[in-house]
Design an enzyme around this catalytic site. Structure first.
Site, PDB file in Angstrom:
ATOM      1  N   SER A   1      -5.774  -0.360   6.941  1.00  0.00           N
ATOM      2  CA  SER A   1      -4.454  -0.873   6.605  1.00  0.00           C
ATOM      3  C   SER A   1      -3.468   0.272   6.745  1.00  0.00           C
ATOM      4  O   SER A   1      -3.865   1.404   6.996  1.00  0.00           O
ATOM      5  CB  SER A   1      -4.447  -1.391   5.170  1.00  0.00           C
ATOM      6  N   LYS A   2      -2.208  -0.028   6.555  1.00  0.00           N
ATOM      7  CA  LYS A   2      -1.168   0.995   6.695  1.00  0.00           C
ATOM      8  C   LYS A   2      -1.492   2.212   5.849  1.00  0.00           C
ATOM      9  O   LYS A   2      -1.259   3.339   6.237  1.00  0.00           O
ATOM     10  CB  LYS A   2       0.174   0.428   6.250  1.00  0.00           C
ATOM     11  N   ARG A   3      -2.037   1.959   4.676  1.00  0.00           N
ATOM     12  CA  ARG A   3      -2.349   3.028   3.747  1.00  0.00           C
ATOM     13  C   ARG A   3      -3.255   4.081   4.393  1.00  0.00           C
ATOM     14  O   ARG A   3      -3.076   5.255   4.220  1.00  0.00           O
ATOM     15  CB  ARG A   3      -3.023   2.412   2.520  1.00  0.00           C
ATOM     16  N   HIS A   4      -4.274   3.634   5.111  1.00  0.00           N
ATOM     17  CA  HIS A   4      -5.106   4.660   5.722  1.00  0.00           C
ATOM     18  C   HIS A   4      -5.038   4.671   7.241  1.00  0.00           C
ATOM     19  O   HIS A   4      -6.049   4.770   7.916  1.00  0.00           O
ATOM     20  CB  HIS A   4      -6.554   4.671   5.260  1.00  0.00           C
ATOM     21  N   GLY A   5      -3.863   4.544   7.772  1.00  0.00           N
ATOM     22  CA  GLY A   5      -3.734   4.895   9.171  1.00  0.00           C
ATOM     23  C   GLY A   5      -3.534   3.765  10.160  1.00  0.00           C
ATOM     24  O   GLY A   5      -3.567   4.007  11.346  1.00  0.00           O
TER      25      GLY A   5
END
Ligand code: GLU
Length: 464
Positions: free
Chosen positions: A236-240
């Protein structure tokens, strides 16, 4: 050997897409084949020129050059129509007039009976056309047999035709659907190897059936597993799941990004560092893991640091210049960038960090970090700075050796230990205690600026 990368321009080029593109590109380069960029822009609502530009920008940054394209599906509508007419005349597709309501009811019933929701083929054998009624076109999936293909990553796969229903290849508004356009494109572009994310694996038997109906031999397929975050969840955006070019903004080198991407799901023994040439010669689809790969920021940073240390200083200097401009540093007002790169590359993880560390060499007036100044700039140091100022002024050949000798003499004269002088001097020279070795810092600043900054500190100390 011809392969393609076929992104939908509904967003930027994220890590997963970039990795798929890289694997296709490597495979093509390794086998002296061709790599084609195809933009799948038939979802007009969600596609944008901005996204097309972002995808191309990302590929350029990574150096993934394509031999043909970009080919836009929207420009191939006439061709899709032609193939539809051919399939209609051969009765390999049919008009389906089933209403949304009927299909919805069918679905509900199947769900209630714990069956897999699928079209029941009601219009498959209609004899009469319903003039003027809206229709979709459906493909006549073979009623018997199965589709077998040997996936280059996942191995042999067999799917029973009984499990596939008659898929829609043209919507009521006349637009062709994904599975159909992909087939026509792969066929027209003579694609021999389709490399894509394994979220498409369920489409493959359908696409193979259409290709067989068109009388051609399907290409080979390689479905690469997806990328997970460190927590094992979908990226997800959180991890890349962000744009690859965001990493450029964040100070990563394309060499590091490529090296990082190639190791997401592919390995060669326990080797971690791969030049582009090595990747091309060593890469093979057979060595791509079947299990999903996990994203790991520390590893990307580690690789970035490796390339910051080992790429040519000239090259790094060019990139550093851009990052310094971004933070509004005037690079004309300070040392040659190559010297700064050599001094900072061992101590920076990213170009952003390097630029932040380098900025202090280009300022007109030193701005002191308040805490550092309170701690280190006090009256005890005043006589030492005065002595140092005179001694430095006397240096004719301004180099690290001559500077080092003066620094040593100052320590001896005042009977000081290294940090007792180095830390206050750093604050005087760059405003904080963060700088490379003291001789290097003095050397980088140049004689004029170094003396000027020490004078500024002397003025500051005198009014304390
Ligand atoms: N356009 C599809 C996507 O972006 C890829 C289709 C394919 O590679 O066959 O997921």
């Amino acid at each position: 050997m011809r392969t393609r990368f076929a992104p939908s321009p509904t967003g930027f080029l994220h890590l997963g897409g970039a990795r798929t593109a890289l694997f296709s590109w490597l495979y093509a380069r390794k086998h002296q084949g061709e790599f084609i960029l195809r933009i799948e822009d038939t979802d007009v609502e969600r596609s944008s020129q901005e996204a097309v530009d972002a995808i191309i920008d990302g590929m350029n940054w990574l150096g993934l050059d394509y031999d043909e394209g970009p080919v836009f599906q929207m420009q191939r509508m006439a061709r899709y129509q032609e193939v539809i007419q051919q399939l209609l005349s051969e009765a390999k597709i049919y008009k389906c007039y089933c209403s949304k309501e009927r299909l919805e009811k069918l679905r509900e019933m199947q769900m209630a009976n714990k069956e897999k929701p699928r079209y029941d083929g009601r219009c498959r054998n209609l004899v009469e056309e319903a003039e003027g009624e809206p229709f979709v076109l459906r493909f006549k999936t073979p009623l018997q047999g199965s589709v077998i293909f040997d996936d280059l990553v996942k191995g042999p796969i067999e799917v029973n035709n009984a499990e596939l229903d008659d898929l829609i290849i043209q919507r009521t508004d006349g637009t062709p659907t994904y599975n159909f356009t992909v087939v026509v494109d792969d066929l027209d572009m003579n694609i021999t190897t389709v490399i894509r994310g394994d979220d498409h694996i369920n489409n493959t038997p359908r696409q193979i059936n259409i290709l067989l109906a068109l009388g051609v031999i399907p290409p080979q397929y390689a479905h690469v597993p997806m990328i997970l975050g460190q927590d094992g969840k979908r990226l997800s955006k959180r991890h890349g799941a962000m744009s690859v070019t965001q990493y450029r903004e964040d100070g990563y080198l394309p060499e590091a990004m490529l090296n990082y991407l190639v190791r997401l799901g592919w390995s060669h023994g326990d080797q971690e560092i791969f030049s582009k040439e090595e990747m091309i010669s060593l890469f093979d689809l057979q060595d791509v893991n079947r299990a999903p790969a996990a994203f790991n920021t520390e590893k990307l940073q580690w690789l970035n640091q490796h390339y910051l240390k080992t790429e040519s200083p000239d090259y790094i200097a060019g990139l550093l210049a851009k990052h310094l401009q971004m933070i509004k540093v005037d690079i004309a007002n300070g040392p040659e960038l190559i010297l700064v790169v050599n001094a900072l590359r061992e101590r920076s993880k990213t170009l952003v960090e390097m630029a932040e560390k380098a900025a202090c060499f280009y300022q007109d007036k030193v701005v002191y970090d308040v805490k550092a100044a309170d701690k280190f700039l006090n009256e005890d140091i005043l006589p030492v700075f005065e002595f140092l100022h005179v001694q430095l002024q006397n240096i004719i050949d301004w180099n690290e050796d001559s500077i080092g000798a003066v620094f040593k003499l100052s320590l001896e004269t005042f009977n000081l230990k290294m940090p007792k002088l180095a830390q206050p001097l750093r604050v005087a020279l760059v405003g904080s205690t963060q700088s490379p070795g003291i001789s290097t810092t003095l050397h980088l600043l140049g004689k004029d600026k170094a003396l000027h900054n020490i004078s500024q500190a002397l003025d500051y100390l005198k009014v304390l």
